[in-house]
Structures are given as structure tokens and as C-alpha cells.
Scaffold this motif. Structure first.
Motif, PDB file in Angstrom:
ATOM      1  N   SER A  39      53.113  -9.731 -46.968  1.00 13.03           N
ATOM      2  CA  SER A  39      52.330 -10.727 -46.204  1.00 13.03           C
ATOM      3  C   SER A  39      52.031 -11.861 -46.763  1.00 13.03           C
ATOM      4  O   SER A  39      51.529 -12.937 -46.400  1.00 13.03           O
ATOM      5  CB  SER A  39      51.014  -9.575 -45.964  1.00 13.03           C
ATOM      6  OG  SER A  39      51.314  -8.743 -44.938  1.00 13.03           O
ATOM      7  N   LEU A  40      52.097 -11.800 -48.176  1.00 11.80           N
ATOM      8  CA  LEU A  40      51.557 -13.170 -48.882  1.00 11.80           C
ATOM      9  C   LEU A  40      52.535 -14.314 -48.407  1.00 11.80           C
ATOM     10  O   LEU A  40      52.103 -15.229 -48.355  1.00 11.80           O
ATOM     11  CB  LEU A  40      52.020 -12.641 -50.383  1.00 11.80           C
ATOM     12  CG  LEU A  40      50.822 -11.890 -51.156  1.00 11.80           C
ATOM     13  CD1 LEU A  40      51.215 -11.610 -52.737  1.00 11.80           C
ATOM     14  CD2 LEU A  40      49.487 -12.573 -51.232  1.00 11.80           C
ATOM     15  N   LEU A  41      53.671 -14.042 -48.064  1.00 12.59           N
ATOM     16  CA  LEU A  41      54.559 -15.169 -47.964  1.00 12.59           C
ATOM     17  C   LEU A  41      54.273 -15.825 -46.485  1.00 12.59           C
ATOM     18  O   LEU A  41      54.208 -16.829 -46.249  1.00 12.59           O
ATOM     19  CB  LEU A  41      56.134 -14.699 -47.978  1.00 12.59           C
ATOM     20  CG  LEU A  41      56.732 -14.273 -49.296  1.00 12.59           C
ATOM     21  CD1 LEU A  41      58.179 -13.565 -49.178  1.00 12.59           C
ATOM     22  CD2 LEU A  41      56.612 -15.295 -50.091  1.00 12.59           C
ATOM     23  N   ALA A  55      41.949  -5.349 -50.526  1.00  9.66           N
ATOM     24  CA  ALA A  55      42.786  -6.551 -50.760  1.00  9.66           C
ATOM     25  C   ALA A  55      41.946  -7.779 -50.340  1.00  9.66           C
ATOM     26  O   ALA A  55      42.151  -8.934 -51.017  1.00  9.66           O
ATOM     27  CB  ALA A  55      44.086  -6.698 -49.706  1.00  9.66           C
ATOM     28  N   VAL A  56      40.927  -7.625 -49.461  1.00 10.10           N
ATOM     29  CA  VAL A  56      39.866  -8.409 -49.353  1.00 10.10           C
ATOM     30  C   VAL A  56      39.110  -8.986 -50.460  1.00 10.10           C
ATOM     31  O   VAL A  56      38.768  -9.945 -50.874  1.00 10.10           O
ATOM     32  CB  VAL A  56      39.317  -8.335 -47.962  1.00 10.10           C
ATOM     33  CG1 VAL A  56      38.055  -9.273 -47.829  1.00 10.10           C
ATOM     34  CG2 VAL A  56      39.990  -8.353 -46.811  1.00 10.10           C
ATOM     35  N   ILE A  57      38.567  -7.704 -51.073  1.00  6.81           N
ATOM     36  CA  ILE A  57      37.758  -8.151 -52.203  1.00  6.81           C
ATOM     37  C   ILE A  57      38.448  -8.659 -53.192  1.00  6.81           C
ATOM     38  O   ILE A  57      37.750  -9.304 -53.884  1.00  6.81           O
ATOM     39  CB  ILE A  57      37.123  -6.483 -52.675  1.00  6.81           C
ATOM     40  CG1 ILE A  57      36.480  -6.070 -51.515  1.00  6.81           C
ATOM     41  CG2 ILE A  57      36.364  -6.784 -53.860  1.00  6.81           C
ATOM     42  CD1 ILE A  57      35.902  -4.571 -51.752  1.00  6.81           C
ATOM     43  N   ILE A  58      39.819  -8.534 -53.417  1.00  3.96           N
ATOM     44  CA  ILE A  58      40.456  -8.740 -54.811  1.00  3.96           C
ATOM     45  C   ILE A  58      40.511 -10.454 -54.419  1.00  3.96           C
ATOM     46  O   ILE A  58      40.164 -11.347 -55.366  1.00  3.96           O
ATOM     47  CB  ILE A  58      41.677  -8.153 -54.509  1.00  3.96           C
ATOM     48  CG1 ILE A  58      41.601  -6.693 -55.416  1.00  3.96           C
ATOM     49  CG2 ILE A  58      42.797  -8.838 -55.626  1.00  3.96           C
ATOM     50  CD1 ILE A  58      42.802  -5.828 -55.311  1.00  3.96           C
ATOM     51  N   CYS A  63      41.784 -12.160 -34.855  1.00  7.17           N
ATOM     52  CA  CYS A  63      41.937 -11.894 -36.361  1.00  7.17           C
ATOM     53  C   CYS A  63      41.348 -10.644 -36.801  1.00  7.17           C
ATOM     54  O   CYS A  63      41.696 -10.168 -37.563  1.00  7.17           O
ATOM     55  CB  CYS A  63      41.589 -13.301 -36.944  1.00  7.17           C
ATOM     56  SG  CYS A  63      42.725 -14.633 -36.774  1.00  7.17           S
ATOM     57  N   HIS A  64      39.950 -10.601 -36.505  1.00  2.00           N
ATOM     58  CA  HIS A  64      38.939  -9.639 -37.043  1.00  2.00           C
ATOM     59  C   HIS A  64      39.165  -8.234 -36.472  1.00  2.00           C
ATOM     60  O   HIS A  64      38.569  -7.135 -36.969  1.00  2.00           O
ATOM     61  CB  HIS A  64      37.884 -10.277 -37.212  1.00  2.00           C
ATOM     62  CG  HIS A  64      37.477 -11.208 -38.103  1.00  2.00           C
ATOM     63  ND1 HIS A  64      37.246 -10.958 -39.446  1.00  2.00           N
ATOM     64  CD2 HIS A  64      37.238 -12.591 -37.952  1.00  2.00           C
ATOM     65  CE1 HIS A  64      37.151 -12.095 -39.926  1.00  2.00           C
ATOM     66  NE2 HIS A  64      37.117 -13.205 -39.018  1.00  2.00           N
ATOM     67  N   GLY A  65      39.919  -8.341 -35.377  1.00  2.00           N
ATOM     68  CA  GLY A  65      40.131  -7.060 -34.533  1.00  2.00           C
ATOM     69  C   GLY A  65      38.977  -6.840 -33.538  1.00  2.00           C
ATOM     70  O   GLY A  65      37.883  -7.066 -33.773  1.00  2.00           O
ATOM     71  N   ALA A  66      39.215  -5.972 -32.583  1.00  4.90           N
ATOM     72  CA  ALA A  66      38.467  -5.843 -31.445  1.00  4.90           C
ATOM     73  C   ALA A  66      37.068  -5.226 -31.832  1.00  4.90           C
ATOM     74  O   ALA A  66      35.958  -5.482 -31.135  1.00  4.90           O
ATOM     75  CB  ALA A  66      39.171  -5.075 -30.287  1.00  4.90           C
ATOM     76  N   ASN A  67      37.110  -4.372 -32.876  1.00  6.08           N
ATOM     77  CA  ASN A  67      35.898  -3.735 -33.250  1.00  6.08           C
ATOM     78  C   ASN A  67      35.406  -4.171 -34.730  1.00  6.08           C
ATOM     79  O   ASN A  67      34.576  -3.730 -35.218  1.00  6.08           O
ATOM     80  CB  ASN A  67      36.184  -2.185 -33.659  1.00  6.08           C
ATOM     81  CG  ASN A  67      36.512  -1.445 -32.268  1.00  6.08           C
ATOM     82  OD1 ASN A  67      36.032  -1.745 -31.062  1.00  6.08           O
ATOM     83  ND2 ASN A  67      37.941  -0.697 -32.270  1.00  6.08           N
ATOM     84  N   GLY A  68      35.942  -5.252 -35.027  1.00  9.27           N
ATOM     85  CA  GLY A  68      35.376  -6.168 -36.209  1.00  9.27           C
ATOM     86  C   GLY A  68      35.991  -5.327 -37.524  1.00  9.27           C
ATOM     87  O   GLY A  68      35.394  -5.568 -38.515  1.00  9.27           O
ATOM     88  N   GLN A  69      37.083  -4.594 -37.277  1.00 10.50           N
ATOM     89  CA  GLN A  69      37.606  -3.972 -38.443  1.00 10.50           C
ATOM     90  C   GLN A  69      38.359  -4.850 -39.430  1.00 10.50           C
ATOM     91  O   GLN A  69      38.547  -4.112 -40.686  1.00 10.50           O
ATOM     92  CB  GLN A  69      38.570  -2.769 -37.980  1.00 10.50           C
ATOM     93  CG  GLN A  69      39.827  -2.902 -37.341  1.00 10.50           C
ATOM     94  CD  GLN A  69      39.814  -3.427 -35.985  1.00 10.50           C
ATOM     95  OE1 GLN A  69      38.727  -3.784 -35.280  1.00 10.50           O
ATOM     96  NE2 GLN A  69      40.958  -3.405 -35.166  1.00 10.50           N
ATOM     97  N   GLY A  70      38.776  -5.925 -39.292  1.00  7.77           N
ATOM     98  CA  GLY A  70      39.634  -6.657 -40.396  1.00  7.77           C
ATOM     99  C   GLY A  70      41.044  -6.311 -40.232  1.00  7.77           C
ATOM    100  O   GLY A  70      41.267  -5.411 -39.514  1.00  7.77           O
ATOM    101  N   ASN A  71      41.704  -6.871 -41.326  1.00  7.11           N
ATOM    102  CA  ASN A  71      43.013  -6.408 -41.522  1.00  7.11           C
ATOM    103  C   ASN A  71      43.243  -6.521 -42.891  1.00  7.11           C
ATOM    104  O   ASN A  71      43.466  -7.661 -43.492  1.00  7.11           O
ATOM    105  CB  ASN A  71      43.822  -7.301 -40.620  1.00  7.11           C
ATOM    106  CG  ASN A  71      45.440  -6.875 -40.698  1.00  7.11           C
ATOM    107  OD1 ASN A  71      45.987  -6.601 -41.724  1.00  7.11           O
ATOM    108  ND2 ASN A  71      45.794  -7.179 -39.373  1.00  7.11           N
ATOM    109  N   GLN A  72      43.853  -5.499 -43.558  1.00  7.86           N
ATOM    110  CA  GLN A  72      43.975  -5.282 -44.938  1.00  7.86           C
ATOM    111  C   GLN A  72      45.375  -6.274 -45.252  1.00  7.86           C
ATOM    112  O   GLN A  72      45.211  -7.059 -46.315  1.00  7.86           O
ATOM    113  CB  GLN A  72      44.099  -4.091 -45.510  1.00  7.86           C
ATOM    114  CG  GLN A  72      44.794  -3.875 -46.957  1.00  7.86           C
ATOM    115  CD  GLN A  72      43.809  -3.107 -47.824  1.00  7.86           C
ATOM    116  OE1 GLN A  72      42.930  -3.908 -48.212  1.00  7.86           O
ATOM    117  NE2 GLN A  72      44.212  -2.108 -48.239  1.00  7.86           N
TER     118      GLN A  72
END
Length: 220
Positions: A11-13, A78-81, A149-158
Motif C-alpha cells: 500500500s505504501l507505493l 499502522a495509523v499510530i505508527i 475513506c473512513h468507512g461507512a461506520n467510521g472504522q478507518g482502513n489500516q
């Protein structure tokens, strides 16, 4: 099936090629190196206390309702990092945190361990809610502009480093929305910042009101 690590590294790329998330090659390399480490959540639990993180974020990771300390329990590792590394580099403006996350203060392995510990924590404690009067308007705004981007339930995406925004303190969410609007956060997605600039203050209040009352996503 690809491992989560493989997906994150791949995903980084794609993620950092987006204009809104442009990063230097050095930043990409450092983030990739932390993601490649094998984290130890048990060691991370001890370090969370030893590094005095729990003094502000609380031992259960629930944060504080005052508006300057987020709930970190259950947040994507991954978000925290990424956010910590952005604070370390100065890309994200957070003066109180910056001296705590320097290379001398926090090793990359310790960062990986703490992130794994926080991700594994259950979302507990009291989440500070908003007034409730803006929830309906906030729901409309979230569905239109944020859920993609954040998801329908606000769950985010690692895999794309998008934070979970559900079950976050109202005051903190509002503060960060205002920071993004005013250009004070530093590492904001530029597309999101441009969008937020079109919101008036009542819109931001409503959006924070809605996100704070979203229930914590169920773990898979």
C-alpha cells in the motif's frame, strides 16, 4: 492470501503516490521499516507505561475528554505508527508530543510494540459525546464526504493509514477538524483539507457530534 504486512507494504507505493499524501522517499522508507518489524504487544504494554504514554492517554488507552488527548485503544497500529513518525519528523504539528517521540526517546521497535498493544486493546471507558443536536446533519456530511475513506461506520482502513474516527472524543475530533481546516495539523490529506475548508463552523460541530456517537466497530 497476502499477509497484513505484505498488504501494508504494498500500500505504501499506491497510497503515497496520491497528491494528498505525498511523502519523501526517506519518510516512506522509515515507515516501511517499522511496519516490517515483528511487534510484541506484551512488551508494548509495559513500554506504554514506561514511556509515560499512559499518563495522558490512560492505561486503557481511552484518552481524555478535554479535547487534546485522543482515545487510542483499538486504533489501527499502522495509523499510530505513521502519525508518531509524522510528529517526529515535524510534518504533523504536535509540540507536546514531539519531545516524547524523538529518535533518542523512542526506538522504532518500541513504537511498533506500543502500536500493537494499543490496537489490541478493547475500546473501553467513557467517550465524551457532543450535544447531540448536530447528529442528523453530521450523518449527512459524513455519508457524503467522509465515508468513502473512513468507512461507512467510521472504522478507518489500516492498509491505507486512514484512522478509525468512530467512538472518538467529541472535543478531540472537533479540534482536529478545526486544525485541518486552518492548516495547523501539517500532515493532513490535501484533498480532505480542501474539502473541510468549504465547511462552516456549524458543519464541523455537527460532524464531530456524529462521529463521537458512532459505536466502536466490531472486531473481526
Amino acid at each position: 492470501m497476502k499477509s497484513l504486512l505484505s498488504l501494508l507494504l504494498a500500500s505504501l507505493l499506491s497510497v503515497f503516490s496520491l497528491p494528498g499524501l505525498a511523502q519523501t522517499p526517506e519518510a516512506q522508507s522509515l515507515l516501511a521499516s517499522v511496519l516490517a518489524l515483528k511487534p510484541n504487544a506484551e512488551r508494548g504494554e509495559a513500554e506504554f507505561v514506561a514511556q509515560a504514554c499512559s499518563a495522558c492517554h490512560r492505561k486503557d488507552g481511552s484518552g481524555k475528554s478535554a479535547g487534546n488527548t485522543p482515545r487510542l485503544s483499538g486504533q489501527h497500529g499502522a495509523v499510530i505508527i505513521k502519525q508518531v513518525l509524522d510528529i517526529r519528523s515535524g510534518l504533523r504539528h504536535n509540540p507536546p508530543m514531539q519531545p516524547r517521540v524523538t529518535e533518542q526517546s523512542l526506538s522504532l521497535q518500541t513504537l511498533a510494540d506500543i502500536a500493537a498493544h494499543l490496537q489490541a486493546l478493547p475500546i473501553s471507558g467513557t467517550i465524551a459525546k457532543g450535544p447531540g443536536s448536530g447528529v442528523a446533519r453530521g450523518k449527512e456530511l459524513f455519508a457524503k464526504d467522509c465515508a468513502g475513506c473512513h468507512g461507512a461506520n467510521g472504522q478507518g482502513n489500516q492498509a491505507t493509514f486512514v484512522p478509525m474516527v468512530a467512538a472518538q472524543h467529541y472535543g478531540y475530533s472537533l479540534r482536529e477538524l478545526e486544525f485541518i481546516r486552518d492548516g495547523k495539523r501539517g500532515n493532513s490529506n490535501r484533498a480532505m483539507a480542501s474539502l473541510i475548508k468549504t465547511y462552516d463552523q456549524d458543519d464541523l460541530l455537527a460532524l464531530a457530534d456524529y462521529m463521537a456517537q458512532l459505536p466502536a466497530p466490531q472486531r473481526k
